[in-house]
Write an enzyme that holds these catalytic residues in place. Sequence first.
Site, mmCIF file in Angstrom:
data_model
loop_
_atom_site.group_PDB
_atom_site.id
_atom_site.type_symbol
_atom_site.label_atom_id
_atom_site.label_comp_id
_atom_site.label_asym_id
_atom_site.label_seq_id
_atom_site.Cartn_x
_atom_site.Cartn_y
_atom_site.Cartn_z
ATOM 1 N N ASP A 75 0.861 -1.175 0.000
ATOM 2 C CA ASP A 75 0.000 0.000 0.000
ATOM 3 C C ASP A 75 0.911 1.243 0.000
ATOM 4 O O ASP A 75 2.128 1.152 0.142
ATOM 5 C CB ASP A 75 -0.961 -0.028 1.199
ATOM 6 C CG ASP A 75 -2.222 0.778 0.937
ATOM 7 O OD1 ASP A 75 -3.249 0.512 1.542
ATOM 8 O OD2 ASP A 75 -2.162 1.691 0.078
HETATM 9 C C1 GLC Z 1 -4.409 4.218 -0.312
HETATM 10 C C2 GLC Z 1 -5.285 3.058 0.099
HETATM 11 C C3 GLC Z 1 -5.370 1.974 -0.936
HETATM 12 C C4 GLC Z 1 -5.273 2.593 -2.317
HETATM 13 C C5 GLC Z 1 -3.869 3.160 -2.468
HETATM 14 C C6 GLC Z 1 -3.676 3.868 -3.815
HETATM 15 O O1 GLC Z 1 -3.695 4.698 0.788
HETATM 16 O O2 GLC Z 1 -5.009 2.441 1.346
HETATM 17 O O3 GLC Z 1 -6.613 1.283 -0.732
HETATM 18 O O4 GLC Z 1 -5.508 1.608 -3.308
HETATM 19 O O5 GLC Z 1 -3.543 4.048 -1.411
HETATM 20 O O6 GLC Z 1 -4.486 4.985 -3.880
#
Ligand code: GLC
Length: 721
Positions: A264
């Site tokens: 993430d």
């Molecule tokens: C965010 C979220 C994740 C998302 C990623 C890209 O922090 O936790 O669900 O897909 O970053 O935006």
Amino acid sequence: MSRRTKEILAKMTLDDKIYHLEQITTATYLTKGSTYKVITGPNSKLKLDKEMIYDIGTSLNLVGAETMIDALTNYLDKSKSKRPPVFMQDVIHGHRTLYPINLAVAASFDRELARELASMAAKEASLDGVGVTFAPMVDLVRDPRWGRVMESSGEDPYMNSEMAKATVRGFQGDMGKYNLAACVKHFAAYGAAEAGRDYNTVDVSERTLREYYLPAYKAAVDAGVKMLMAAFNIVDGVPCVGNKHLMKDILRDEWGFDGVVISDYGAVEEMIVHGACEDKKEAALRAIEAECDIEMMSSCYAEHLRALIDEGKVTEEQIDKSVLRILDLKESLGILDNPYRSVNVEESKRVQLSPEHRALARKGAEQSAVLLKNDGVLPFSKNVSSVALIGPLASTGKIHGSWHCGGRAEETVSVYEGLSKLLGDRVKYAPGCYVEYNSEDESLFDEAVELAKSSECVVLCLGEHQDYSGEANCRADIELPEIQYKLLDKILEVNKNVAVALFTGRPLAISRLHNTAPAILNMWMPGTEGGNACANLLFGNAVPSGKITMTFPRALGQCPIYYNHYTTGRPKLLKDDLNRVLYTSSYIDVPNSPLYPFGYGLSYTTFEYSDMSLSAAVMKSDEKIVASAKIKNTGGHKGKEAVQLYIRDVKGSCVRPVKELKGFEKIELDVGEEATVSFEITEPMLRYWNQKLEHVSEKGEFEVFIGKDSTCVPFAKFELI
Ligand code: GLC
């Protein structure tokens, strides 16, 4: 991996390979605006080589066909290797045409609808140049304070698994030009954040992890999901993205997942903040050892993998394995043949927000809405002489949820627009109050009360701003704001013909609303067609059929509260729910029962369940038995009913839940029509994770339930022998 991707790998330098494992924002590559977003904006903290960013393997989050073409053309122009990137995007509940939030789609209890909606989103996103979506989010949730419950399918492993499979199938289809690779997230147990506070500590036993939290990720993997995202949180004290037991032993070795794993946003580097790693170098080591293939928005790999290889702590083969997974993903998307894949400016304009897509989004909103209460005021008559539309959520387009991706509030049908389209100038609007949870401004009350007094019926749009749920939008108080209750009370003093349309990204502790409003229609965050769907439901063009998949508490103090709980040694019996029973697992001040239980939802008609039967009272492990029930539409409207099957394992070597959802089927019945719904029960459905972490069924007695929600009582027993 294919011969072709191996050949590509063979031509890559070590730097090429390392940079292939990085992911930064797609905006970095735009020619319009600052080209070097590496040194500005979210990329400013990244230490990446300005030349090598044109050999980064993947990028995230940019909307629009033209901007994608601009970014990709510029990338390829400047790239030494000319290897195309794959663009990834949070297409969570729609791309430009937004459908309801996932917690609402789950409430439809309709697998095919979930698949259709995801397929629509995939087509719109593909035409905008997207290759991968960071969805489905399948985190099991039990605490409505957490902002991201809106992205989830709720508190039940089976429901989450069914929605995960349907959504993966919808996004990926046959991996054609209008499909996306899906990325199941957030692995694992991100929804178990203590106190419902985002990114907070997760501390569950491995048995609980496997019993409740892992099944939906496994369902997505078994459905062929191409990618998986590691979560921000720790599991068993170790951050997911560096947790070898989770990411290798379970995901890779036990489940055989050989797709791409992505961290993430910044989660690799955050292992330092967690106190799990000394520095970026150790974070890079821990993540690559856990076979995290892509590092999203931090640069530990780019800065330290070469040194780790030189020091013999990482082998180039480890890097190759990750690079090949990414190249195979690109090959499966057709990007190695055509870097531009399906991006098409003209077709995108034709397809996005098309009447067909709007119609499907509207159907999604109508099928997901949950009628929580109806004293008989609904449906309103379409011949009504005058409608007072009141409330802070009545005229806004911000009812499409916080992951609005390419969706725009000005393209979202508000309730005011929807009602006006249906009833013309019979609809008059007054805001009544502001949506801010801490507003005390009563200056708009008088206008609203006057309007209510002079109108035949009142539609009162209450609830949360869409940004009160979603990532990092957690709440310590999940009641409606006091100002909204004051407005409701004022309205009811002058007009009793009132229905509340509730807009929320989470279950709310709305006992007071339940006790005062004549009717409550939960629209959730219904998406681009929310206003039309709301109007159709309130005035009978559509009949509510949604049922909640996450418990609504009477009071926040009951949380976490969920239906598939254990009995404890001192349960308070349902018959005593409203009484004080000393020395039972209960509260002095609030009953144990929820305000609205899992699986609950009303209709404008009524359904009668009868003739429940079980085909046998004994089952061997290689046999199956059939549970059936007759359901009759005994009301005055054609309607849909989500029939639910629950099973209870009466005794186990580990304690077992009071009941577990094991099947559901949504049927449509005309007035007076009757149908039989049958469910097959097989031994694998009875398995659970025992203390030795074996996934087994145990011989003994099982109770069977078929009903309209999780409060149903058992109608039969069988013995597994
Ligand atoms: C965010 C979220 C994740 C998302 C990623 C890209 O922090 O936790 O669900 O897909 O970053 O935006």
